[in-house]
Design a protein around this motif. Sequence first.
Motif: not given
Length: 127
Positions: A99-127
């Motif tokens: 998300v484009r911001v005007a405050t250099y310290s801005y940070i968010s844990d809310n997905s609704a606060g982000y405007d742009y998303w990638g397609q994702g990458t799969q991570v698989t962890v075997s036990s």
Amino acid sequence: QVQLAESGGGLVQAGGSLRLSCVSSARTFTAYATGWFRQAPGEERDFVGAISWSGRNTHYTDSVRGRFTISRDSAKNTVYLQMNSLKPEDKAVYYCAAVRVATYSYISDNSAGYDYWGQGTQVTVSS
């Protein structure tokens, strides 16, 4: 329109490490706060961690704090998610968001606060 592209996912054994990359098409990616989220099958998309525009502020969900590290390379327009000591429960599709911001310290844990998303990458962890 900003495009994000994740890479670096794959299959790793428990205890192993992966480094995910999120490359942005934005001319000045440093003007964007960036977050990482993940979604396991049948689950909601959950916050993993985020980094501020300046790179000086980071925030992590409790389950990954101490194991995952987010950093950014402004010259490469890239944000990284270094994942160490991976566990089977870390298995998910990982997404970066910005998300484009005007405050250099801005940070968010809310997905609704982000405007742009990638397609994702799969991570698989075997036990």
